[in-house]
Design an enzyme around this catalytic site. Structure first.
Site, PDB file in Angstrom:
ATOM      1  N   THR A 180       1.232  -1.468   0.213  1.00 26.76           N
ATOM      2  CA  THR A 180      -0.126   0.151  -0.082  1.00 26.76           C
ATOM      3  C   THR A 180       1.019   1.161   0.320  1.00 26.76           C
ATOM      4  O   THR A 180       0.524   2.745  -0.335  1.00 26.76           O
ATOM      5  CB  THR A 180      -0.513   0.100   1.346  1.00 26.76           C
ATOM      6  OG1 THR A 180      -0.058   0.019   2.364  1.00 26.76           O
ATOM      7  CG2 THR A 180      -1.551  -1.210   0.866  1.00 26.76           C
ATOM      8  N   LYS A 181       1.910   1.331  -0.405  1.00 26.02           N
ATOM      9  CA  LYS A 181       3.004   2.308   0.247  1.00 26.02           C
ATOM     10  C   LYS A 181       2.522   2.999  -1.595  1.00 26.02           C
ATOM     11  O   LYS A 181       2.656   2.389  -2.554  1.00 26.02           O
ATOM     12  CB  LYS A 181       4.201   2.395  -0.423  1.00 26.02           C
ATOM     13  CG  LYS A 181       4.828   1.162   0.882  1.00 26.02           C
ATOM     14  CD  LYS A 181       4.177   2.202   2.619  1.00 26.02           C
ATOM     15  CE  LYS A 181       3.924   2.180   4.221  1.00 26.02           C
ATOM     16  NZ  LYS A 181       4.960   0.882   5.093  1.00 26.02           N
ATOM     17  N   ASN A 182       4.140   4.294  -1.762  1.00 23.49           N
ATOM     18  CA  ASN A 182       3.510   5.116  -3.345  1.00 23.49           C
ATOM     19  C   ASN A 182       3.726   4.782  -4.057  1.00 23.49           C
ATOM     20  O   ASN A 182       3.251   4.793  -5.334  1.00 23.49           O
ATOM     21  CB  ASN A 182       4.252   6.732  -2.602  1.00 23.49           C
ATOM     22  CG  ASN A 182       3.262   7.254  -1.299  1.00 23.49           C
ATOM     23  OD1 ASN A 182       2.485   6.667  -0.986  1.00 23.49           O
ATOM     24  ND2 ASN A 182       3.947   8.806  -0.782  1.00 23.49           N
TER      25      ASN A 182
END
Ligand SMILES: *Cc1c(COP(=O)(O)O)cnc(C)c1O
Length: 378
Positions: A180-182
């Site tokens: 779910t990171k950038n």
């Protein structure tokens, strides 16, 4: 309507890049990993980048590379994912928490000095939700006491403050490419540093402590390897790196989309009765990782569930680390020790934020929040 909490942004190019690796002979750490490392070091303006399997591994290896372990203390924040302080425990050192600023959630640089003892070796600030900490202040304190600074930049790869890029004032910075990171490879992480000798050391530590990678051993004539150190098995492979090589090139386009959504949320939710929004400092490029609202702690969980009932994906980032069972039992931390972190942890709700979120979806979220608050008397 159903608005997922997160949708990744992988495209056909990313899929083709992975397919190309899968059709090649070389799956583990090799030229694709190297290509990603080069792009990353260019993007954050660091001299060296090292791809690993997670940000947790990245933090752990940095602590080891700077010789931090048994008997040492490392100052960090209780308002983060538990990975930050767990990495300190993995290195054999003790995490010493410092409370956060009530209005930003970042470690309060003014409270660091009073926690420094003769055992303190390092500070791990976390750039919470994408807002860089006051690195000038933290760097000053660290310099005065001869401490290492390792930035947990899991939320903040795009970040900048007072003209300083993430990782530039610290001795190293650690990034996460978790689902779910950038930018994401499902699981993955990296370290950047301008310390060339330590970067080489970290390269060995990520692969058992052996002095030749698989590429070194198998290109041209077979070469024997030696193991001068005991390391870990944390190397990023070509498959994961293939997912990241193009994402890092379009990272600013992805950021622009999240930035617009963030401003939209802020405009529509700021000033709403019963909702507080954390403050951003001026002179800042916020990495726009997580958009959170703070609500009445007694009603927080009911609001979370009501949002979910409306089909809106939510998360809690984070309940304060020192209140987690292990930290209470093994490290004897107690409720009440870090009131600002506890307050944020009890009131925070993360709303959906990702480039493919539509205006319609944002409107749906934004119109449900006040309705839910009113119906719950919050
Ligand atoms: C996600 C995250 C980590 C851990 O990252 P992994 O790659 O999952 O190990 C560490 N710190 C913060 C602040 C995070 O959000």
């Amino acid at each position: 309507m159903n608005v997922e909490f997160f949708r990744h942004n992988l495209n056909e190019t990313d899929i083709d890049n992975v397919t190309n690796v899968l059709k090649s002979i070389f799956l583990t750490t090799g030229d694709v990993t190297k290509a990603f490392e080069d792009e990353l070091s260019r993007y954050v303006k660091a001299m060296n980048a090292i791809g690993v399997t997670s940000c947790t591994a990245a933090l752990h290896l940095c602590l080891l590379a700077w010789g931090i372990g048994q008997g040492d203390e490392v100052i960090t924040t209780p308002m983060s994912f538990c990975a930050t302080s767990n990495s300190i425990l993995h290195a054999g050192a003790k995490p010493v928490f410092v409370d956060v600023e009530a209005d930003t959630g970042n470690i309060d640089a003014d409270l660091i000095e009073e926690k420094i003892t003769s055992k303190t070796k390092a500070i791990i600030p976390v750039h919470l939700y994408g807002q860089m900490c006051d690195m000038k202040k933290i760097h000053q304190v660290a310099d005065k006491h001869g401490l290492i600074v390792i930035e947990d930049a899991a939320h903040c790869i795009e970040g900048e403050r007072d003209g300083i890029r993430v990782g530039q004032l610290g001795d190293a910075a650690c990034y996460s490419f978790y689902a779910t990171k950038n930018i994401t490879s499902g699981e993955g992480g990296a370290i950047t540093t301008n310390d060339r000798a330590r970067a080489e050391h970290i390269r060995m530590l990520r692969l058992h402590g052996i002095d030749k990678s698989a590429v070194d051993r198998y290109t041209k004539k077979y070469k024997h390897w030696d193991m001068p150190l005991l390391g870990w098995k944390y190397n990023m492979d070509n498959i994961h790196a293939a997912l990241l090589v193009d994402q890092i090139k379009r990272i600013d386009d992805l950021w622009k989309k999240r930035d617009a959504i963030w401003r939209n949320y802020e405009e529509k939710l700021a000033g709403l009765e019963g909702v507080k929004i954390l403050k951003s400092s001026p002179n800042l490029k916020h990495a726009r990782h997580l958009f959170t609202i703070l609500v009445m702690p007694e009603k927080r969980d009911a609001i979370l569930w009501a949002l979910q009932d409306k089909g809106i994906g939510v998360a809690v980032n984070y309940r304060a680390i020192h209140l987690l069972k292990y930290y209470q039992e093994a490290l004897k931390y107690r409720e009440g020790e870090f009131p600002c972190a506890e307050k944020i942890g009890a009131s925070t709700i993360s709303l959906p934020l990702y480039p493919s979120l539509t205006n319609k979806e944002v409107d749906y979220v934004v119109c449900n929040v006040p309705c839910i608050l009113t119906s719950l008397g919050a």
